[in-house]
Write an enzyme that holds these catalytic residues in place. Structure first.
Site, PDB file in Angstrom:
ATOM      1  N   ASP A   1      61.521  34.086  57.777  1.00 54.25           N
ATOM      2  CA  ASP A   1      62.329  33.597  56.665  1.00 54.25           C
ATOM      3  C   ASP A   1      63.415  32.643  57.155  1.00 54.25           C
ATOM      4  O   ASP A   1      63.889  32.744  58.287  1.00 54.25           O
ATOM      5  CB  ASP A   1      62.976  34.791  55.955  1.00 54.25           C
ATOM      6  CG  ASP A   1      63.462  34.452  54.568  1.00 54.25           C
ATOM      7  OD1 ASP A   1      63.072  33.388  54.043  1.00 54.25           O
ATOM      8  OD2 ASP A   1      64.240  35.235  53.998  1.00 54.25           O
ATOM      9  N   GLY A   2      63.813  31.715  56.281  1.00 53.65           N
ATOM     10  CA  GLY A   2      64.959  30.865  56.554  1.00 53.65           C
ATOM     11  C   GLY A   2      64.647  29.456  56.998  1.00 53.65           C
ATOM     12  O   GLY A   2      65.558  28.709  57.383  1.00 53.65           O
TER      13      GLY A   2
ATOM     14  N   ARG B   1      66.472  26.939  54.602  1.00 50.26           N
ATOM     15  CA  ARG B   1      67.926  26.997  54.768  1.00 50.26           C
ATOM     16  C   ARG B   1      68.348  26.398  56.105  1.00 50.26           C
ATOM     17  O   ARG B   1      69.373  25.733  56.205  1.00 50.26           O
ATOM     18  CB  ARG B   1      68.410  28.441  54.639  1.00 50.26           C
ATOM     19  CG  ARG B   1      68.632  28.878  53.200  1.00 50.26           C
ATOM     20  CD  ARG B   1      68.769  30.371  53.095  1.00 50.26           C
ATOM     21  NE  ARG B   1      67.466  31.026  53.172  1.00 50.26           N
ATOM     22  CZ  ARG B   1      67.307  32.339  53.199  1.00 50.26           C
ATOM     23  NH1 ARG B   1      68.364  33.124  53.170  1.00 50.26           N
ATOM     24  NH2 ARG B   1      66.109  32.870  53.243  1.00 50.26           N
ATOM     25  N   TRP B   2      67.553  26.658  57.134  1.00 51.86           N
ATOM     26  CA  TRP B   2      67.835  26.080  58.454  1.00 51.86           C
ATOM     27  C   TRP B   2      67.856  24.561  58.361  1.00 51.86           C
ATOM     28  O   TRP B   2      68.747  23.900  58.923  1.00 51.86           O
ATOM     29  CB  TRP B   2      66.778  26.544  59.453  1.00 51.86           C
ATOM     30  CG  TRP B   2      66.909  25.959  60.823  1.00 51.86           C
ATOM     31  CD1 TRP B   2      67.660  26.439  61.867  1.00 51.86           C
ATOM     32  CD2 TRP B   2      66.256  24.778  61.319  1.00 51.86           C
ATOM     33  NE1 TRP B   2      67.525  25.635  62.969  1.00 51.86           N
ATOM     34  CE2 TRP B   2      66.666  24.607  62.658  1.00 51.86           C
ATOM     35  CE3 TRP B   2      65.382  23.857  60.765  1.00 51.86           C
ATOM     36  CZ2 TRP B   2      66.213  23.551  63.448  1.00 51.86           C
ATOM     37  CZ3 TRP B   2      64.929  22.800  61.543  1.00 51.86           C
ATOM     38  CH2 TRP B   2      65.352  22.657  62.873  1.00 51.86           C
TER      39      TRP B   2
ATOM     40  N   ARG C   1      63.622  20.500  53.278  1.00 47.93           N
ATOM     41  CA  ARG C   1      63.121  21.840  53.539  1.00 47.93           C
ATOM     42  C   ARG C   1      61.826  21.826  54.369  1.00 47.93           C
ATOM     43  O   ARG C   1      61.617  22.698  55.213  1.00 47.93           O
ATOM     44  CB  ARG C   1      62.884  22.578  52.219  1.00 47.93           C
ATOM     45  CG  ARG C   1      64.161  23.008  51.517  1.00 47.93           C
ATOM     46  CD  ARG C   1      63.848  23.673  50.177  1.00 47.93           C
ATOM     47  NE  ARG C   1      62.958  24.817  50.324  1.00 47.93           N
ATOM     48  CZ  ARG C   1      63.373  26.044  50.626  1.00 47.93           C
ATOM     49  NH1 ARG C   1      64.666  26.292  50.805  1.00 47.93           N
ATOM     50  NH2 ARG C   1      62.507  27.032  50.727  1.00 47.93           N
TER      51      ARG C   1
ATOM     52  N   HIS D   1      60.084  23.996  57.751  1.00 49.38           N
ATOM     53  CA  HIS D   1      58.759  24.617  57.878  1.00 49.38           C
ATOM     54  C   HIS D   1      58.022  24.086  59.103  1.00 49.38           C
ATOM     55  O   HIS D   1      57.302  24.825  59.776  1.00 49.38           O
ATOM     56  CB  HIS D   1      57.940  24.370  56.614  1.00 49.38           C
ATOM     57  CG  HIS D   1      58.489  25.052  55.398  1.00 49.38           C
ATOM     58  ND1 HIS D   1      58.758  26.414  55.379  1.00 49.38           N
ATOM     59  CD2 HIS D   1      58.826  24.579  54.172  1.00 49.38           C
ATOM     60  CE1 HIS D   1      59.222  26.738  54.185  1.00 49.38           C
ATOM     61  NE2 HIS D   1      59.282  25.647  53.446  1.00 49.38           N
TER      62      HIS D   1
ATOM     63  N   THR E   1      51.855  35.753  47.846  1.00 48.01           N
ATOM     64  CA  THR E   1      51.294  35.469  46.527  1.00 48.01           C
ATOM     65  C   THR E   1      52.376  34.966  45.587  1.00 48.01           C
ATOM     66  O   THR E   1      52.069  34.314  44.574  1.00 48.01           O
ATOM     67  CB  THR E   1      50.639  36.731  45.940  1.00 48.01           C
ATOM     68  OG1 THR E   1      51.545  37.843  46.043  1.00 48.01           O
ATOM     69  CG2 THR E   1      49.352  37.071  46.679  1.00 48.01           C
TER      70      THR E   1
ATOM     71  N   ARG F   1      57.003  28.118  44.265  1.00 46.60           N
ATOM     72  CA  ARG F   1      57.855  27.087  44.863  1.00 46.60           C
ATOM     73  C   ARG F   1      57.428  25.698  44.399  1.00 46.60           C
ATOM     74  O   ARG F   1      56.328  25.526  43.870  1.00 46.60           O
ATOM     75  CB  ARG F   1      57.786  27.184  46.395  1.00 46.60           C
ATOM     76  CG  ARG F   1      58.381  28.472  46.931  1.00 46.60           C
ATOM     77  CD  ARG F   1      58.464  28.457  48.432  1.00 46.60           C
ATOM     78  NE  ARG F   1      59.125  29.649  48.939  1.00 46.60           N
ATOM     79  CZ  ARG F   1      59.479  29.827  50.206  1.00 46.60           C
ATOM     80  NH1 ARG F   1      59.226  28.883  51.106  1.00 46.60           N
ATOM     81  NH2 ARG F   1      60.074  30.948  50.587  1.00 46.60           N
TER      82      ARG F   1
ATOM     83  N   LEU G   1      45.800  39.615  72.507  1.00 46.96           N
ATOM     84  CA  LEU G   1      46.653  39.733  71.328  1.00 46.96           C
ATOM     85  C   LEU G   1      45.942  39.230  70.079  1.00 46.96           C
ATOM     86  O   LEU G   1      45.332  38.165  70.080  1.00 46.96           O
ATOM     87  CB  LEU G   1      47.941  38.924  71.539  1.00 46.96           C
ATOM     88  CG  LEU G   1      48.841  38.744  70.318  1.00 46.96           C
ATOM     89  CD1 LEU G   1      49.589  40.030  70.017  1.00 46.96           C
ATOM     90  CD2 LEU G   1      49.828  37.610  70.531  1.00 46.96           C
TER      91      LEU G   1
END
Length: 255
Positions: A35-36, A39-40, A48, A52, A81, A86, A146
């Site tokens: 998250d964020g 905002r970052w 925005r 991402h 979902t 947005r 992993l």
């Protein structure tokens, strides 16, 4: 004991933080709510979508950090979902990120024995998004290290309702008896099967909520919240979260 000398990167503070961890108490499954990003970017006067893009680059860093200490499964909450609400421009950008991420990083992921998986509904996702993800899944399906699991177009309430409907149908068709239904059986009707439940959930950006993420699976997970936005959550911060996990006593309701 496992050696952490294979830590991926050159930051000495990251390696020192990794070396302080108890190699015998590494969480098998770590889930992350990334998250964020927006905002970052906004705090830096950027659009925005720039956040991402930076967040996407951070996925590989944290993946390699998790791989280096022996985490078995790393689930990244990439798109919920609810995220379809947005702005269309932002959603379109997010849908194109797998097309950039996987071709750029797949060779390194393969070299590090990482296996890609997806948890979520393909319905509604653009064909180009699905192709990028499926190609990565196909190219890494024989890897045994992993598991990097992307929760994409995923919502936990929908997952549980879908699981209940499928279970009810199987009971109607006499494939399952009522007295056979327990937690282990129901878990098999969830999208995350056969992955183990997360031992640790990390959420960035300072929000203190689960946001419809793995509601059933997180029942006894340790929760770790940080004010850092996802693009600034670095490898040492990840190791700090693992260290905090190791300082907790997991009692599962007992003493």
């Amino acid at each position: 004991m496992m050696s952490f000398r294979k830590w991926f990167g050159s930051k000495p503070e990251g390696e020192q933080a990794a070396l302080k961890l108890d190699a015998d108490n590494i969480p098998n499954h770590v889930a992350v709510i990334m998250d964020g990003n927006g905002r970052w970017a906004q705090k830096r006067g950027l659009p925005r979508v720039a956040g991402h893009h930076s967040g996407m680059k951070n996925v590989k860093k944290i993946t390699m950090a998790a791989n280096s200490i022996g985490v078995k499964v790393l689930t990244m909450y990439a798109f919920s979902t609810e995220n379809w609400k947005r702005p269309k421009e932002e959603v379109d950008y997010l849908m194109k990120l797998p097309m950039e991420f996987f071709p750029k990083e797949i060779d390194e992921l393969i070299a590090n024995n990482v296996q890609i998986r997806m948890t979520g509904w393909p319905e509604g996702l653009p064909n180009y998004t699905l192709k990028a993800v499926q190609d990565a899944i196909d190219q890494t399906k024989h890897n045994t290290g992993l598991i990097l699991n992307f929760a994409l177009n995923y919502g936990s309430r929908k997952e549980m309702l879908n699981g209940i409907q499928r279970l009810a149908q199987d009971m109607k068709e006499n494939k399952v008896a009522a007295d056979e239904v327990d937690e282990a059986l129901f878990s098999k009707y969830l999208l995350t099967d056969p992955l183990p439940d997360p031992d640790l959930l990390i959420r960035t950006s300072g929000e203190l909520r689960i946001s419809n993420f793995m509601l059933w699976q997180l029942a006894y997970s340790e929760l770790y919240f940080t004010d850092l936005c996802w693009p600034e959550f670095t490898e040492p911060h990840f190791y700090e979260a693992i260290g905090e996990y190791q300082r907790r006593a997991r009692r599962y309701g007992g003493l």
